[in-house]
Design a protein around this motif. Structure first.
Motif, PDB file in Angstrom:
ATOM      1  N   ILE A 146       0.867  -1.189   0.000  1.00  0.00           N
ATOM      2  CA  ILE A 146       0.000   0.000   0.000  1.00  0.00           C
ATOM      3  C   ILE A 146       0.898   1.232   0.000  1.00  0.00           C
ATOM      4  CG2 ILE A 146      -0.174  -0.005   2.533  1.00  0.00           C
ATOM      5  CD1 ILE A 146      -3.052   1.014   2.236  1.00  0.00           C
TER       6      ILE A 146
ATOM      7  N   CYS B 208       4.436 -11.199  -7.910  1.00  0.00           N
ATOM      8  CA  CYS B 208       3.566 -10.066  -7.555  1.00  0.00           C
ATOM      9  C   CYS B 208       3.688  -9.707  -6.069  1.00  0.00           C
ATOM     10  CB  CYS B 208       2.110 -10.335  -7.937  1.00  0.00           C
ATOM     11  SG  CYS B 208       1.388 -11.732  -7.089  1.00  0.00           S
ATOM     12  N   ASP B 209       4.093 -10.693  -5.225  1.00  0.00           N
ATOM     13  CA  ASP B 209       4.278 -10.407  -3.804  1.00  0.00           C
ATOM     14  C   ASP B 209       5.552  -9.599  -3.542  1.00  0.00           C
ATOM     15  OD1 ASP B 209       1.957 -11.649  -3.095  1.00  0.00           O
ATOM     16  OD2 ASP B 209       2.879 -13.543  -2.505  1.00  0.00           O
ATOM     17  N   VAL B 210       6.457  -9.629  -4.506  1.00  0.00           N
ATOM     18  CA  VAL B 210       7.722  -8.895  -4.355  1.00  0.00           C
ATOM     19  C   VAL B 210       7.629  -7.552  -5.092  1.00  0.00           C
ATOM     20  CG1 VAL B 210      10.190  -8.928  -4.966  1.00  0.00           C
ATOM     21  CG2 VAL B 210       9.064 -11.005  -4.111  1.00  0.00           C
TER      22      VAL B 210
ATOM     23  N   ILE C  61       5.109  -0.046  -5.634  1.00  0.00           N
ATOM     24  CA  ILE C  61       5.228   0.508  -4.287  1.00  0.00           C
ATOM     25  C   ILE C  61       6.391  -0.243  -3.652  1.00  0.00           C
ATOM     26  CG2 ILE C  61       4.087   0.741  -2.032  1.00  0.00           C
ATOM     27  CD1 ILE C  61       2.742   2.465  -4.177  1.00  0.00           C
ATOM     28  N   ASP C  62       7.460   0.493  -3.308  1.00  0.00           N
ATOM     29  CA  ASP C  62       8.636  -0.204  -2.777  1.00  0.00           C
ATOM     30  C   ASP C  62       8.393  -0.613  -1.318  1.00  0.00           C
ATOM     31  OD1 ASP C  62       9.128   1.971  -1.150  1.00  0.00           O
ATOM     32  OD2 ASP C  62      10.925   2.639  -2.194  1.00  0.00           O
ATOM     33  N   ALA C  63       9.431  -1.232  -0.721  1.00  0.00           N
ATOM     34  CA  ALA C  63       9.272  -1.779   0.630  1.00  0.00           C
ATOM     35  C   ALA C  63       8.956  -0.689   1.662  1.00  0.00           C
ATOM     36  CB  ALA C  63      10.529  -2.529   1.027  1.00  0.00           C
ATOM     37  N   ASP C  64       9.227   0.590   1.315  1.00  0.00           N
ATOM     38  CA  ASP C  64       8.920   1.685   2.242  1.00  0.00           C
ATOM     39  C   ASP C  64       7.583   2.349   1.957  1.00  0.00           C
ATOM     40  OD1 ASP C  64      11.265   1.411   3.713  1.00  0.00           O
ATOM     41  OD2 ASP C  64      12.392   2.515   2.190  1.00  0.00           O
ATOM     42  N   GLY C  65       6.827   1.795   1.034  1.00  0.00           N
ATOM     43  CA  GLY C  65       5.513   2.375   0.730  1.00  0.00           C
ATOM     44  C   GLY C  65       5.595   3.555  -0.220  1.00  0.00           C
ATOM     45  N   VAL C  66       6.787   3.724  -0.843  1.00  0.00           N
ATOM     46  CA  VAL C  66       6.970   4.868  -1.764  1.00  0.00           C
ATOM     47  C   VAL C  66       6.650   4.416  -3.190  1.00  0.00           C
ATOM     48  CG1 VAL C  66       8.664   6.503  -2.691  1.00  0.00           C
ATOM     49  CG2 VAL C  66       8.709   5.874  -0.271  1.00  0.00           C
TER      50      VAL C  66
ATOM     51  N   HIS D  11       4.758  -5.969  -6.421  1.00  0.00           N
ATOM     52  CA  HIS D  11       3.522  -5.199  -6.240  1.00  0.00           C
ATOM     53  C   HIS D  11       3.450  -3.951  -7.139  1.00  0.00           C
ATOM     54  CE1 HIS D  11       6.121  -4.488  -2.649  1.00  0.00           C
ATOM     55  NE2 HIS D  11       5.788  -5.707  -2.299  1.00  0.00           N
ATOM     56  N   ALA D  12       3.340  -4.210  -8.440  1.00  0.00           N
ATOM     57  CA  ALA D  12       3.258  -3.121  -9.422  1.00  0.00           C
ATOM     58  C   ALA D  12       1.800  -2.794  -9.728  1.00  0.00           C
ATOM     59  CB  ALA D  12       3.964  -3.540 -10.712  1.00  0.00           C
ATOM     60  N   SER D  13       1.601  -1.604 -10.261  1.00  0.00           N
ATOM     61  CA  SER D  13       0.233  -1.161 -10.567  1.00  0.00           C
ATOM     62  C   SER D  13      -0.423  -2.028 -11.645  1.00  0.00           C
ATOM     63  CB  SER D  13       0.264   0.296 -11.023  1.00  0.00           C
ATOM     64  OG  SER D  13       1.144   0.426 -12.125  1.00  0.00           O
TER      65      SER D  13
ATOM     66  N   GLY E  93      13.640  -2.392  -2.833  1.00  0.00           N
ATOM     67  CA  GLY E  93      13.907  -2.336  -1.389  1.00  0.00           C
ATOM     68  C   GLY E  93      13.792  -3.720  -0.747  1.00  0.00           C
ATOM     69  N   ILE E  94      13.804  -4.759  -1.575  1.00  0.00           N
ATOM     70  CA  ILE E  94      13.662  -6.125  -1.052  1.00  0.00           C
ATOM     71  C   ILE E  94      14.928  -6.920  -1.378  1.00  0.00           C
ATOM     72  CG2 ILE E  94      12.338  -8.287  -1.277  1.00  0.00           C
ATOM     73  CD1 ILE E  94       9.878  -6.429  -1.760  1.00  0.00           C
TER      74      ILE E  94
ATOM     75  N   TYR F  47       3.935   1.748 -12.129  1.00  0.00           N
ATOM     76  CA  TYR F  47       4.657   2.117 -10.906  1.00  0.00           C
ATOM     77  C   TYR F  47       4.598   0.955  -9.937  1.00  0.00           C
ATOM     78  CZ  TYR F  47       0.141   3.145  -8.647  1.00  0.00           C
ATOM     79  OH  TYR F  47      -1.118   3.047  -8.130  1.00  0.00           O
TER      80      TYR F  47
ATOM     81  N   ARG G 295      12.571  -6.834   6.835  1.00  0.00           N
ATOM     82  CA  ARG G 295      13.592  -5.802   6.672  1.00  0.00           C
ATOM     83  C   ARG G 295      13.049  -4.444   7.142  1.00  0.00           C
ATOM     84  NH1 ARG G 295      16.003  -3.817   0.985  1.00  0.00           N
ATOM     85  NH2 ARG G 295      17.790  -2.699   1.778  1.00  0.00           N
ATOM     86  N   ARG G 296      11.812  -4.197   6.745  1.00  0.00           N
ATOM     87  CA  ARG G 296      11.178  -2.942   7.170  1.00  0.00           C
ATOM     88  C   ARG G 296      11.124  -2.879   8.681  1.00  0.00           C
ATOM     89  NH1 ARG G 296       7.990  -3.851   2.802  1.00  0.00           N
ATOM     90  NH2 ARG G 296       6.610  -5.203   3.954  1.00  0.00           N
TER      91      ARG G 296
END
Lengths: 138, 442
Positions: free
Chosen positions: A66, B53-55, B85-90, B57-59, B41-42, B83, A113-114
């Motif tokens: 998200i 898709c779990d790694v 969403i990277d591991a930081d939600g960006v 998570h693209a639009s 970021g993974i 786009y 990791r997060r």
């Protein structure tokens, strides 16, 4: 009773909440699913997603990846979210009812990791890992 | 030997700047390079063996998966924008390409996906857009840039302005820009289309009326001049007003006073007037259809907007702008128009100017199922005839113009790179551009 929503794709949690097309909604009472339905999500962007959830009086959202933006807007609307979760929707609902959603097999890659990087400030703490508290259905 | 080969492949993959991962037929990740770790970021060890898709998570995972398309069609996907969403939600904008992986026998054993982080390009694009945009008006045409230059000064002056330009050239946008740049910006901006109302209605619309001025006038109604008090009134299609109303308008401009219908006293008007016409007022004055004194009153400062057919270098910029706008409005992920479509759009005459181009893109958005707008998505009147993909390019010069413009666009209007791509010396390219009237940003 709580209304729990999960974006669903092919029986599993959608990889990305921001672009999910369908929402699985379950009414959960005392750890049991009372009723459930799947509804289409209109493609209306982040504000549209939030109002779609608030219009349906969703209390809890369990989702995969998200964006920060959507997560913040959900929090501001009073919807509790448990992001970065994966798996079959039925299993996820069962895990939520039994308070074991924090198990590693339900976490998306990168969540550990997060958790380490942010010292439990993000998904770890939100999901109750810091206090080892399970978010069991109250 | 095989281990050595695998090590070499890994070193090569880790040394490239694009993210690369491979999947088996069950969508499980089998390799994940260093750039992929950085962009998503993974970590590789977390990604290997997981569903892509779990790694990723693209639009496009859910609705328009590029790898799935490659598996189904056996054809690679090149540069599909999306786009993740990277591991930081960006949110990270990326460009994705995919291909099928085959074993020695030629059987498909999985797929490979390469993706490029477009964040920097996106920032540069925004910078470029800032350079060529002025209060929602986008252009790099020299005449338009000259107008952008003078507008702040014109806005400050408080003088009456006449904007001339064909329909759809953005007259109201210029009027709004003038208002937003002036000291009146916090006051109302009121736009009136003088051609849309019959004369008697227009008079009461502009000046308002008092109760009892005519049957049914039960209470006072303020006119647009009153609503725009201390702000700006934009009188569009001013050439369409009747001679009687022209006289009344002249008085407002001269004396800054007017009388609402049925009023006995004059009302002061502190309103800046910006007028616009899609017809040549000069000619109308000469033919006696427009009052000369009013013309000179409104023609204190004249801004003449060129039609789109005279600023074709803006078409790629405007197409990009409208694609981004409609992506936001219609929640679509269209990336671009095909080179053929751009050639057709550059060759078209646009009697309806920028509004027509906007409508063409909107039409294409409705029909486009993929991520690139194709010829068949265009409205019929714009589309070239069957069997003539570039029907509007009727001469060799036209073909050269379309070809060079497209090459320039691909190379961000870098003439050196364009010349290299086209296999000619940059001086030759310059000479051709000059001869064919192709403008460059450089």
């Amino acid at each position: 009773m709580k209304k729990v929503a999960i974006p669903i794709w092919d029986g599993r949690i959608s990889p990305l909440m921001d672009t999910a097309c369908y929402l699985f909604v379950a009414d959960i009472d005392e750890g049991r699913v009372v009723s459930k339905e799947t509804v289409g999500i209109p493609r209306a962007g982040i504000p549209g997603h939030v109002s779609f959830l608030t219009d349906r009086h969703i209390d809890v959202l369990i989702c995969g990846a998200i964006s920060h933006q959507l997560e913040r807007m959900l929090a501001a609307s009073g919807i509790r979210s448990y992001p970065w979760v994966r798996g079959e929707v039925d299993e996820v609902i069962a895990a939520y009812c039994n308070g074991v959603l924090q198990n590693d097999n339900f976490l998306l890659p990168g969540c550990g990791r997060r958790r380490r990087r942010e010292r439990g400030q993000r998904c770890g703490r939100r999901m109750g890992f810091g206090a080892r508290k399970l978010f069991k259905e109250e | 030997m095989t281990d050595k080969n695998n090590d070499t492949t890994e070193i090569i993959l880790d040394s490239i700047a694009d993210g690369v991962f491979t999947v088996d037929r069950d969508w499980r990740i089998t390799s994940f390079n260093r750039a992929a770790e950085e962009i998503t970021g993974i970590l590789k060890e977390e990604a290997i063996g997981q569903r892509c898709c779990d790694v990723f998570h693209a639009s496009i995972c859910e609705t328009n998966c590029a790898l799935n398309e490659t598996f189904e069609t056996n054809r690679p996907v090149v540069n599909r924008t999306a786009y993740i969403i990277d591991a930081d939600g960006v949110r990270v904008p990326i460009s994705i390409s995919t291909a099928v992986l085959r074993d020695k026998k030629g059987d498909a054993i999985g797929g490979v996906e390469t993706f490029r982080d477009l964040s920097t390009i996106e920032e540069l694009r925004r910078e470029l857009e800032k350079k060529y945009s002025f209060h929602d008006i986008i252009s790099k045409n020299s005449e338009m840039l000259r107008i952008f230059d003078i507008l702040p000064g014109v806005a400050e002056s408080d003088s009456t302005v006449l904007i001339e330009g064909e329909t759809g050239t953005g007259k109201e946008l210029i009027a709004r820009a003038l208002h937003n740049l002036s000291h009146r910006k916090d006051k109302p901006f009121v736009a009136v289309n003088c051609g849309a109302l019959p004369d008697t209605l227009l008079e009461s619309e502009l000046f308002g009326y008092k109760a009892g001025a005519f049957t049914d006038a039960r209470k006072d109604k303020p006119g647009r001049f009153a609503v725009a008090e201390s702000g700006t009134i934009f009188l569009d299609e001013i050439a369409d007003i009747s001679p009687a109303l022209q006289v009344r308008l002249l008085r407002v401009i001269q004396e800054r006073t007017y009388e609402p219908l049925g009023a006995t006293e004059s009302v002061q008007a502190d309103v800046r007037i910006v007028a616009a016409s899609n017809r040549n007022l000069d000619k109308l004055v000469k033919s006696g259809k427009f009052r000369e004194d009013l013309y000179y009153r409104i023609n204190v400062i004249r801004v003449k907007l060129p039609p789109l057919r005279e600023r074709k270098e803006d078409i790629p910029l405007l197409v990009d702008h409208f694609i981004r706008r409609f992506n936001n409005l219609k929640k679509k992920l269209i990336a671009d128009v095909s080179p053929d479509v751009l050639a057709v759009l550059v060759g078209y005459d646009y009697p309806g100017n920028i509004r027509e181009l906007e409508n063409i893109i909107e039409h294409a958005f409705v029909l486009c199922r993929g991520t690139v707008i194709d010829i068949e998505n265009l409205p019929e009147n714009v589309r070239p005839e069957e069997g003539r993909p570039l029907a509007r390019l009727t001469s060799m010069d036209d073909v050269e113009v379309a070809f060079i413009t497209e090459a320039l666009r691909r190379n961000n209007f870098n003439r050196k790179k364009t010349a290299q791509e086209l296999g000619m010396h940059k001086t030759t390219l310059w000479r051709k551009m000059k001869k064919l009237g192709i403008q460059s940003t450089a």
